[in-house]
Design a protein around this motif. Sequence first.
Motif, PDB file in Angstrom:
ATOM      1  N   GLN A 141       1.054  -1.310  -0.122  1.00  0.00           N
ATOM      2  CA  GLN A 141       0.258  -0.011  -0.001  1.00  0.00           C
ATOM      3  C   GLN A 141       0.769   1.169   0.057  1.00  0.00           C
ATOM      4  OE1 GLN A 141      -3.340   0.199  -0.438  1.00  0.00           O
ATOM      5  NE2 GLN A 141      -2.796   2.150  -0.935  1.00  0.00           N
ATOM      6  N   THR A 142       1.911   1.374   0.747  1.00  0.00           N
ATOM      7  CA  THR A 142       2.932   2.552   0.682  1.00  0.00           C
ATOM      8  C   THR A 142       3.466   2.530  -0.709  1.00  0.00           C
ATOM      9  OG1 THR A 142       3.398   2.051   3.023  1.00  0.00           O
ATOM     10  CG2 THR A 142       4.971   3.363   1.857  1.00  0.00           C
ATOM     11  N   THR A 143       3.721   1.728  -1.522  1.00  0.00           N
ATOM     12  CA  THR A 143       4.333   1.664  -2.884  1.00  0.00           C
ATOM     13  C   THR A 143       3.224   2.362  -3.639  1.00  0.00           C
ATOM     14  OG1 THR A 143       5.708  -0.127  -2.285  1.00  0.00           O
ATOM     15  CG2 THR A 143       5.258   0.301  -4.612  1.00  0.00           C
ATOM     16  N   MET A 144       1.936   1.755  -3.576  1.00  0.00           N
ATOM     17  CA  MET A 144       0.893   1.994  -4.435  1.00  0.00           C
ATOM     18  C   MET A 144       0.665   3.673  -4.110  1.00  0.00           C
ATOM     19  SD  MET A 144       0.238  -0.239  -6.518  1.00  0.00           S
ATOM     20  CE  MET A 144      -1.595   0.266  -7.097  1.00  0.00           C
ATOM     21  N   ASP A 145       0.565   4.145  -2.689  1.00  0.00           N
ATOM     22  CA  ASP A 145       0.529   5.678  -2.548  1.00  0.00           C
ATOM     23  C   ASP A 145       1.593   6.533  -3.083  1.00  0.00           C
ATOM     24  OD1 ASP A 145      -1.978   4.957  -1.003  1.00  0.00           O
ATOM     25  OD2 ASP A 145      -1.041   5.064   0.846  1.00  0.00           O
ATOM     26  N   LYS A 146       2.709   5.806  -3.015  1.00  0.00           N
ATOM     27  CA  LYS A 146       3.881   6.632  -3.473  1.00  0.00           C
ATOM     28  C   LYS A 146       3.720   6.841  -5.186  1.00  0.00           C
ATOM     29  CE  LYS A 146       6.895   5.989   0.119  1.00  0.00           C
ATOM     30  NZ  LYS A 146       7.259   7.266   0.647  1.00  0.00           N
ATOM     31  N   LEU A 147       3.350   5.814  -5.848  1.00  0.00           N
ATOM     32  CA  LEU A 147       3.190   5.721  -7.404  1.00  0.00           C
ATOM     33  C   LEU A 147       1.909   6.553  -7.653  1.00  0.00           C
ATOM     34  CD1 LEU A 147       3.701   2.139  -8.084  1.00  0.00           C
ATOM     35  CD2 LEU A 147       4.932   3.941  -9.051  1.00  0.00           C
ATOM     36  N   ALA A 148       0.972   6.787  -6.765  1.00  0.00           N
ATOM     37  CA  ALA A 148      -0.177   7.644  -6.868  1.00  0.00           C
ATOM     38  C   ALA A 148       0.365   9.157  -7.314  1.00  0.00           C
ATOM     39  CB  ALA A 148      -1.129   7.649  -6.178  1.00  0.00           C
ATOM     40  N   VAL A 149       1.372   9.433  -6.348  1.00  0.00           N
ATOM     41  CA  VAL A 149       2.074  10.689  -6.369  1.00  0.00           C
ATOM     42  C   VAL A 149       2.913  10.846  -7.769  1.00  0.00           C
ATOM     43  CG1 VAL A 149       3.469  12.548  -5.407  1.00  0.00           C
ATOM     44  CG2 VAL A 149       1.701  11.526  -4.140  1.00  0.00           C
ATOM     45  N   ASP A 150       4.024   9.668  -7.800  1.00  0.00           N
ATOM     46  CA  ASP A 150       5.164   9.928  -8.517  1.00  0.00           C
ATOM     47  C   ASP A 150       4.935   9.357 -10.136  1.00  0.00           C
ATOM     48  OD1 ASP A 150       7.937  10.581  -9.002  1.00  0.00           O
ATOM     49  OD2 ASP A 150       8.238   8.413  -9.129  1.00  0.00           O
ATOM     50  N   GLN A 151       4.224   8.365 -10.234  1.00  0.00           N
ATOM     51  CA  GLN A 151       4.003   7.920 -11.635  1.00  0.00           C
ATOM     52  C   GLN A 151       2.466   7.425 -11.918  1.00  0.00           C
ATOM     53  OE1 GLN A 151       6.091   7.726 -14.188  1.00  0.00           O
ATOM     54  NE2 GLN A 151       7.499   8.898 -13.012  1.00  0.00           N
ATOM     55  N   PRO A 152       1.507   8.136 -11.753  1.00  0.00           N
ATOM     56  CA  PRO A 152       0.040   7.750 -11.730  1.00  0.00           C
ATOM     57  C   PRO A 152      -0.366   7.281 -13.077  1.00  0.00           C
ATOM     58  CG  PRO A 152       0.181  10.218 -11.768  1.00  0.00           C
ATOM     59  CD  PRO A 152       1.514   9.703 -11.549  1.00  0.00           C
ATOM     60  N   ASN A 153       0.248   7.464 -14.265  1.00  0.00           N
ATOM     61  CA  ASN A 153       0.285   6.983 -15.604  1.00  0.00           C
ATOM     62  C   ASN A 153       0.817   5.839 -15.917  1.00  0.00           C
ATOM     63  OD1 ASN A 153      -1.848   9.064 -16.300  1.00  0.00           O
ATOM     64  ND2 ASN A 153      -0.192  10.443 -16.341  1.00  0.00           N
TER      65      ASN A 153
END
Length: 124
Positions: free
Chosen positions: A101-113
């Motif tokens: 979940q932490t990784t997914m939250d970081k990806l939502a900011v950094d690389q959402p596409n």
Amino acid sequence: MQDEPTPTELIKAVADFLRNEITPAIKGHNAFKLRVAINGLDLVTRQLALEGDSDSAEAARLKQLLGIDGALLDLNRALSDKIAKGEVDLQTPGLADHLWQTTMDKLAVDQPNYASYKRELGNK
């Protein structure tokens, strides 16, 4: 409290202006540098919008995993220390879910596409 526009609105307006008005007129390496700058502004906008909720959720998961209270940075350090010492691993209940979940939250900011991120969102 400041009046509107908010910092997020200001950053988004600048990014949109650069993207829509300035980018078409710029060529070559300067166009690349401009796209990098726009991406940076977009990232900051997403971080401002998402970090509060994701940081709170991350801290709550860490408190439950570790059984201690503290600031997010301190909790992450404590988890890192426990992992390094072999006190917790992927067999520890809740750890794998927390890391995912932490990784997914970081990806939502950094690389959402990011294609894999989008795929995983669709698997929920």
